[in-house]
Enzyme design. Structure first.
Site, short mmCIF file in Angstrom:
data_model
loop_
_atom_site.label_atom_id
_atom_site.label_comp_id
_atom_site.label_asym_id
_atom_site.label_seq_id
_atom_site.Cartn_x
_atom_site.Cartn_y
_atom_site.Cartn_z
N GLU A 1 20.78 -2.50 -99.36
CA GLU A 1 20.04 -1.26 -99.62
C GLU A 1 21.00 -0.07 -99.59
O GLU A 1 21.93 -0.03 -98.77
CB GLU A 1 18.95 -1.10 -98.54
CG GLU A 1 18.07 0.14 -98.71
CD GLU A 1 17.03 0.24 -97.60
OE1 GLU A 1 16.58 -0.82 -97.10
OE2 GLU A 1 16.69 1.36 -97.21
N ASP B 1 21.23 -2.36 -94.85
CA ASP B 1 20.99 -1.03 -95.43
C ASP B 1 22.19 -0.17 -95.07
O ASP B 1 22.37 0.19 -93.91
CB ASP B 1 19.70 -0.43 -94.87
CG ASP B 1 19.42 0.98 -95.40
OD1 ASP B 1 20.18 1.45 -96.29
OD2 ASP B 1 18.45 1.62 -94.93
N SER C 1 17.22 9.26 -91.22
CA SER C 1 18.09 9.35 -92.39
C SER C 1 17.21 9.63 -93.60
O SER C 1 17.05 8.82 -94.49
CB SER C 1 18.88 8.06 -92.57
OG SER C 1 18.03 6.97 -92.82
N GLU D 1 21.85 -0.51 -90.92
CA GLU D 1 20.96 -1.59 -90.49
C GLU D 1 21.47 -2.95 -90.93
O GLU D 1 21.78 -3.14 -92.10
CB GLU D 1 19.57 -1.41 -91.13
CG GLU D 1 18.94 -0.07 -90.84
CD GLU D 1 17.64 0.17 -91.60
OE1 GLU D 1 17.12 -0.75 -92.26
OE2 GLU D 1 17.15 1.31 -91.54
N HIS E 1 8.91 0.59 -92.49
CA HIS E 1 8.61 1.49 -91.38
C HIS E 1 9.59 2.67 -91.44
O HIS E 1 10.44 2.75 -92.33
CB HIS E 1 8.81 0.75 -90.04
CG HIS E 1 10.23 0.32 -89.80
ND1 HIS E 1 10.76 0.05 -88.57
CD2 HIS E 1 11.26 0.12 -90.68
CE1 HIS E 1 12.01 -0.31 -88.67
NE2 HIS E 1 12.35 -0.28 -89.93
N LYS F 1 7.98 3.77 -98.66
CA LYS F 1 7.62 4.39 -97.38
C LYS F 1 6.51 5.40 -97.65
O LYS F 1 6.72 6.37 -98.38
CB LYS F 1 8.83 5.13 -96.79
CG LYS F 1 9.97 4.22 -96.31
CD LYS F 1 11.22 5.06 -96.08
CE LYS F 1 12.32 4.32 -95.35
NZ LYS F 1 13.60 5.05 -95.42
N LYS G 1 10.19 -4.49 -94.08
CA LYS G 1 11.11 -4.31 -92.96
C LYS G 1 10.45 -3.41 -91.93
O LYS G 1 9.94 -2.34 -92.25
CB LYS G 1 12.48 -3.80 -93.41
CG LYS G 1 12.57 -2.39 -93.96
CD LYS G 1 14.04 -1.94 -94.03
CE LYS G 1 14.19 -0.49 -94.45
NZ LYS G 1 15.55 0.01 -94.40
N HIS H 1 21.21 5.68 -86.57
CA HIS H 1 20.26 5.09 -85.62
C HIS H 1 20.90 4.65 -84.31
O HIS H 1 20.23 4.10 -83.44
CB HIS H 1 19.53 3.89 -86.25
CG HIS H 1 18.65 4.28 -87.40
ND1 HIS H 1 18.11 3.37 -88.28
CD2 HIS H 1 18.23 5.49 -87.83
CE1 HIS H 1 17.39 4.00 -89.18
NE2 HIS H 1 17.44 5.29 -88.94
N ASP I 1 16.48 3.45 -101.75
CA ASP I 1 15.57 4.13 -100.82
C ASP I 1 15.74 5.65 -100.94
O ASP I 1 14.90 6.35 -101.52
CB ASP I 1 15.87 3.64 -99.39
CG ASP I 1 15.22 4.46 -98.29
OD1 ASP I 1 14.29 5.21 -98.59
OD2 ASP I 1 15.64 4.35 -97.12
N GLU J 1 15.61 1.28 -83.86
CA GLU J 1 14.70 0.32 -84.48
C GLU J 1 14.65 -1.01 -83.72
O GLU J 1 14.25 -2.03 -84.27
CB GLU J 1 15.06 0.13 -85.96
CG GLU J 1 14.89 1.44 -86.73
CD GLU J 1 15.01 1.29 -88.24
OE1 GLU J 1 15.48 0.24 -88.72
OE2 GLU J 1 14.62 2.24 -88.94
P1 PGA Z 1 14.84 6.29 -91.53
O1 PGA Z 1 15.64 4.94 -91.78
O2 PGA Z 1 13.43 5.95 -91.19
O3 PGA Z 1 15.59 6.93 -90.41
O4 PGA Z 1 14.92 7.09 -92.81
C1 PGA Z 1 15.11 3.87 -92.51
C2 PGA Z 1 15.88 3.60 -93.78
O5 PGA Z 1 16.84 4.30 -94.12
O6 PGA Z 1 15.51 2.66 -94.51
ZN ZN Z 2 17.15 3.03 -96.06
#
Ligand code: PGA
Ligand code: ZN
Length: 425
Positions: free
Chosen positions: A282, A238, A40, A160, A362, A334, A385, A151, A309, A201
């Site tokens: 999130e 999230d 995503s 999430e 991650h 990230k 996370k 996911h 994010d 995940e």
């Molecule tokens: P992604 O998901 O690594 O697939 O982007 C993680 C997130 O959205 O926080």
């Molecule tokens: Zn996110």
């Protein structure tokens, strides 16, 4: 000094190709790192260079690998690995684009991280110590135990659902509580007649109809594991709302409904009332909907942590915009969204100077590399996370934190939920 930089194509936790980079110093010391990859992904992320064409669904990384082996190798030969900012700037300048699309953020980040590792090895220090010095603490960890959205293949549109130990005497103690809750959750899901297959995940991906059902299961699992929701184990989620935003209608196509931005806000408020153990949300709004994200922050920012994010993508320029608009009160961090260690540190500093919390993260496509665990400790980031306590590419980050806690010899407690107590400089 750096003698040779080279890379190879390896594979991530989803079976997709990624980049592994080696930085070899003139005395033969090796630093090595693997690059993760998101599903995503935010529109403003630095660009992962993929080969295209037929091979490996177009996802090959031989172009990125080749860029490391030729141009980057030439540019970094003879440069000191101890000057991370210089190493990263050389690659940024060599790339010459604003989003690293020419050489590839996957090529550049691999070399950036491998340089840290080589420098740490050269000074005979663990990575977290080389990067972070003294006075280090272990983070509060958030574990994605029910997977939805991009996911998982189920009816849940929130991506999430995470649990975090808010009462613990050490990192190990908190992690044990998480593991106990995870195993209890498996039983709760089985008992309700759903399959216990895992999402990207490491969380379960039961084919539930909606997010409320997922939260109820999580709540039940916490209680049945013997913990007090909110006092011992809290919940975070999230939404990754860009995934269910309809750019045509400007509505949110969420679990069979068409919700206006205000209706979505009311829905989140209902969840917060129903499950007071939710302490962090999130991406409640889409990356194309800054206005409603800001509105939501104004309304609920005192009550709950609101993390951004996809809108800001670890990009200091976008952080500045979010801070100015009053969007969210925490930033997700990230490394591969921005593409170098130095720029990630700049983003973290900017967040903290402006009173925003930071949560290290991650990617859904991960590798066995545990760089993230050391980086979180080194930057004194209070929150991390890294997925469920299952699937080795997730668990290895936590195992590394267990090792670091043992080495630090502290009780590793960071009980404050959000503030990053020490600034990173
Ligand atoms: P992604 O998901 O690594 O697939 O982007 C993680 C997130 O959205 O926080
Ligand atoms: Zn996110």
């Amino acid at each position: 000094v750096i003698d040779v930089v080279k890379a190879r194509e390896v594979f991530d936790s989803r079976g997709n190709p990624t980049v592994e980079a080696d930085v070899i110093l003139s005395d033969g010391t090796l630093g090595r790192a693997e690059v993760p990859s998101g599903a995503s992904t935010g529109a403003n992320e630095a660009v992962e260079l993929r080969d295209g064409g037929q091979r490996l669904q177009g996802k090959g990384t031989t172009k990125a690998v080749n860029n490391v082996n030729t141009e980057i190798n030439d540019a970094l030969h003879g440069v000191s690995p101890f000057n991370q900012a210089q190493v990263d700037q050389i690659m940024i300048d060599l790339d010459g684009t604003p989003n690293k699309e020419r050489l590839g953020a996957n090529a550049i980040l691999g070399v950036s991280m491998a340089t840290c590792r080589a420098a740490a090895a050269e000074t005979h220090q663990p990575l977290y110590r080389y990067l972070g010095g003294t006075d280090l603490e272990l983070p509060q960890t958030f574990h994605n135990v029910i997977n939805g959205g991009e996911h998982a293949d189920n009816g849940i549109d929130i991506q999430e659902f995470m649990i975090t130990a808010v009462d613990r005497s050490s990192f190990r103690d908190g992690f044990e509580k998480i593991v106990n809750t995870y195993h209890t959750l498996k039983k709760v899901i089985e008992k309700a007649g759903y399959t216990t297959g895992l999402g990207d995940e490491g969380g379960f991906a039961p084919d539930l109809d909606n997010s409320e059902a997922a939260l109820q299961m999580l709540h039940n699992a916490i209680v049945q594991a013997g913990y007090v929701p909110g006092k011992e184990i809290a919940i975070a989620f999230d939404a990754a709302a860009s995934y269910f935003y309809n750019t045509q209608t400007k509505q949110y196509d969420f679990e069979g409904q068409h919700l206006s931005p205000d209706a979505l806000s009311d829905y989140y408020a209902k969840l917060l009332a129903q499950f007071p153990e939710i302490i962090s949300i999130e991406d409640p709004y889409s990356e194309d909907d800054w206005e409603n994200f800001v509105k939501f922050t104004k309304k609920y920012g005192d009550q709950v942590q609101i993390v951004t994010d996809d809108n800001v993508c670890t990009n200091p320029t976008l952080f500045a915009k979010a801070i100015k608009m009053g969007m969210a009160n925490a930033f997700l961090i990230k490394l591969n969204q921005i593409g170098t260690v130095t720029e990630t540190l700049t983003a973290i500093r900017l967040a903290r100077k402006n009173g925003y919390a930071t949560m290290m993260s991650h990617r859904s496509g991960e590798t066995g590399d545990t760089f993230l665990a050391d980086f979180t400790v080194a930057t004194r980031t209070a929150q991390l996370k890294s997925g469920a306590p299952a699937r080795s590419e997730r668990v290895e980050k936590y195992n590394q934190l267990l090792r670091i806690e043992e080495e630090l010899g502290t009780t590793g407690t960071r009980l404050a939920h959000f503030p990053d107590s020490v600034d990173y400089d």
